[in-house]
Design a protein around this motif. Sequence first.
Motif, PDB file in Angstrom:
ATOM      1  N   LEU A 191      69.802   3.736  41.950  1.00 39.20           N
ATOM      2  CA  LEU A 191      70.278   3.305  40.640  1.00 39.20           C
ATOM      3  C   LEU A 191      70.777   1.876  40.760  1.00 39.20           C
ATOM      4  O   LEU A 191      71.581   1.564  41.650  1.00 39.20           O
ATOM      5  CB  LEU A 191      71.409   4.192  40.134  1.00 39.20           C
ATOM      6  N   PHE A 192      70.307   1.006  39.885  1.00 43.51           N
ATOM      7  CA  PHE A 192      70.731  -0.382  39.850  1.00 43.51           C
ATOM      8  C   PHE A 192      71.697  -0.512  38.678  1.00 43.51           C
ATOM      9  O   PHE A 192      71.290  -0.696  37.531  1.00 43.51           O
ATOM     10  CB  PHE A 192      69.531  -1.307  39.721  1.00 43.51           C
ATOM     11  N   THR A 193      72.982  -0.410  38.972  1.00 40.53           N
ATOM     12  CA  THR A 193      74.002  -0.359  37.946  1.00 40.53           C
ATOM     13  C   THR A 193      75.343  -0.753  38.544  1.00 40.53           C
ATOM     14  O   THR A 193      75.505  -0.787  39.761  1.00 40.53           O
ATOM     15  CB  THR A 193      74.083   1.062  37.338  1.00 40.53           C
ATOM     16  N   GLY A 194      76.309  -1.088  37.701  1.00 40.96           N
ATOM     17  CA  GLY A 194      77.624  -1.467  38.192  1.00 40.96           C
ATOM     18  C   GLY A 194      78.145  -2.723  37.519  1.00 40.96           C
ATOM     19  O   GLY A 194      77.577  -3.219  36.543  1.00 40.96           O
ATOM     20  N   ASP A 195      79.223  -3.267  38.066  1.00 44.86           N
ATOM     21  CA  ASP A 195      79.896  -4.414  37.456  1.00 44.86           C
ATOM     22  C   ASP A 195      79.021  -5.648  37.363  1.00 44.86           C
ATOM     23  O   ASP A 195      79.147  -6.438  36.420  1.00 44.86           O
ATOM     24  CB  ASP A 195      81.169  -4.742  38.237  1.00 44.86           C
ATOM     25  N   SER A 196      78.148  -5.851  38.346  1.00 42.12           N
ATOM     26  CA  SER A 196      77.301  -7.044  38.343  1.00 42.12           C
ATOM     27  C   SER A 196      75.913  -6.782  37.784  1.00 42.12           C
ATOM     28  O   SER A 196      75.062  -7.673  37.797  1.00 42.12           O
ATOM     29  CB  SER A 196      77.182  -7.597  39.774  1.00 42.12           C
ATOM     30  N   ALA A 197      75.692  -5.577  37.308  1.00 42.30           N
ATOM     31  CA  ALA A 197      74.398  -5.226  36.714  1.00 42.30           C
ATOM     32  C   ALA A 197      74.401  -5.584  35.232  1.00 42.30           C
ATOM     33  O   ALA A 197      75.277  -6.312  34.757  1.00 42.30           O
ATOM     34  CB  ALA A 197      74.122  -3.743  36.935  1.00 42.30           C
ATOM     35  N   HIS A 198      73.452  -5.085  34.494  1.00 42.97           N
ATOM     36  CA  HIS A 198      73.354  -5.396  33.071  1.00 42.97           C
ATOM     37  C   HIS A 198      74.531  -4.802  32.307  1.00 42.97           C
ATOM     38  O   HIS A 198      74.973  -3.685  32.589  1.00 42.97           O
ATOM     39  CB  HIS A 198      72.034  -4.885  32.506  1.00 42.97           C
ATOM     40  N   ARG A 199      75.011  -5.556  31.312  1.00 44.90           N
ATOM     41  CA  ARG A 199      76.129  -5.121  30.477  1.00 44.90           C
ATOM     42  C   ARG A 199      75.663  -4.739  29.075  1.00 44.90           C
ATOM     43  O   ARG A 199      76.450  -4.663  28.138  1.00 44.90           O
ATOM     44  CB  ARG A 199      77.182  -6.229  30.380  1.00 44.90           C
ATOM     45  N   GLY A 200      74.399  -4.486  28.948  1.00 44.91           N
ATOM     46  CA  GLY A 200      73.790  -4.028  27.710  1.00 44.91           C
ATOM     47  C   GLY A 200      72.533  -3.272  28.077  1.00 44.91           C
ATOM     48  O   GLY A 200      72.176  -3.172  29.263  1.00 44.91           O
ATOM     49  N   GLU A 201      71.846  -2.734  27.076  1.00 46.07           N
ATOM     50  CA  GLU A 201      70.653  -1.965  27.411  1.00 46.07           C
ATOM     51  C   GLU A 201      69.595  -2.852  28.067  1.00 46.07           C
ATOM     52  O   GLU A 201      69.423  -4.016  27.718  1.00 46.07           O
ATOM     53  CB  GLU A 201      70.085  -1.249  26.197  1.00 46.07           C
ATOM     54  N   VAL A 202      68.899  -2.281  29.043  1.00 41.59           N
ATOM     55  CA  VAL A 202      67.860  -2.996  29.778  1.00 41.59           C
ATOM     56  C   VAL A 202      66.542  -2.810  29.027  1.00 41.59           C
ATOM     57  O   VAL A 202      66.118  -1.683  28.769  1.00 41.59           O
ATOM     58  CB  VAL A 202      67.741  -2.488  31.222  1.00 41.59           C
ATOM     59  N   LEU A 203      65.899  -3.920  28.675  1.00 45.54           N
ATOM     60  CA  LEU A 203      64.722  -3.871  27.816  1.00 45.54           C
ATOM     61  C   LEU A 203      63.402  -4.032  28.563  1.00 45.54           C
ATOM     62  O   LEU A 203      62.380  -3.509  28.131  1.00 45.54           O
ATOM     63  CB  LEU A 203      64.813  -4.957  26.739  1.00 45.54           C
ATOM     64  N   SER A 204      63.418  -4.757  29.679  1.00 40.44           N
ATOM     65  CA  SER A 204      62.154  -5.079  30.327  1.00 40.44           C
ATOM     66  C   SER A 204      62.366  -5.286  31.822  1.00 40.44           C
ATOM     67  O   SER A 204      63.455  -5.698  32.258  1.00 40.44           O
ATOM     68  CB  SER A 204      61.557  -6.359  29.709  1.00 40.44           C
TER      69      SER A 204
END
Length: 292
Positions: A191-204
């Motif tokens: 899973l690529f997620t967390g504080d430094s990941a995207h802060r909104g929905e990932v579109l592409s």
Amino acid sequence: MVKKRRRTNAGNAEAVGAEEEVESGDAEAASTPNKQKSQGVPKHWTLVRRVKEDHGQVLFGLAINLYDERWYNLFATTGANRATVYELLPDGKIEVRQVYVDEDQSESYFCCAWSVAPWCEEQPLLAVAGQLGIIRVLDCVRHNVSRTLMGHGNSVNDLRFHPYQPELLLSASKDESIRLWNVASCVCVALFTGDSAHRGEVLSLDFHLDGKQFVSAGMDNAIKIWSLDQCAPAIKQASNLQHQGAEAQASSRGDATGRFRSAIVQLPTYSTTRIHRNYVDCVRWHGDHILS
């Protein structure tokens, strides 16, 4: 105008007859700018075929099968709760080959991606996903749902298979996360997620052709580059499960429970929000350059 109807069986997903409306025409596009004429760009484009699907809903996704040269003449579309596979014929005609309809009427497929089945003589696979956040992997030879991957907490906006490891699939979601799946062993690898990941929905998202990194973009105006080296042990472990034949037993829901623990990657190798002032709904690699 020609109408064709074809019926297939789709295992867990109900397959129904699909109507293909094919229209030939000679609609001319506007002339190309003078600047492009010297580069050999045709002065006029001609519309030779038009297809209208009978569900009457928006088509959100289209994917040409560039993964396997044996099936370069196939492409798929997604719209409503339906995925349709077409064949481009040598004479320019388009034939409907398969139609998969999700049994849940509330489903709306947003995206699709082609691969091959490493566990079954490399037959063509089509992954589809959308509103419900469930990824269906369709076996286009056996006409059934080969895999069902669950784990995202919201809709799935994009899918991409690894360029040379056909069992690895990336999914981008409205739940602000990216997941890497092994469709052969039915596990969520990372899973690529967390504080430094995207802060909104990932579109592409899109894989680099070296297979070692990918790029993502989303509603937070951000473009991020991620390295698969950060989850290399998990990729290897999932591959071992695949070779041991422990497919659905590992973790049929694709989460970090059971016999497999998904890797958590929080830090991209590169991130910026300075390029675009609004959301980024498409990002692609072009060599080592990024188009967004």
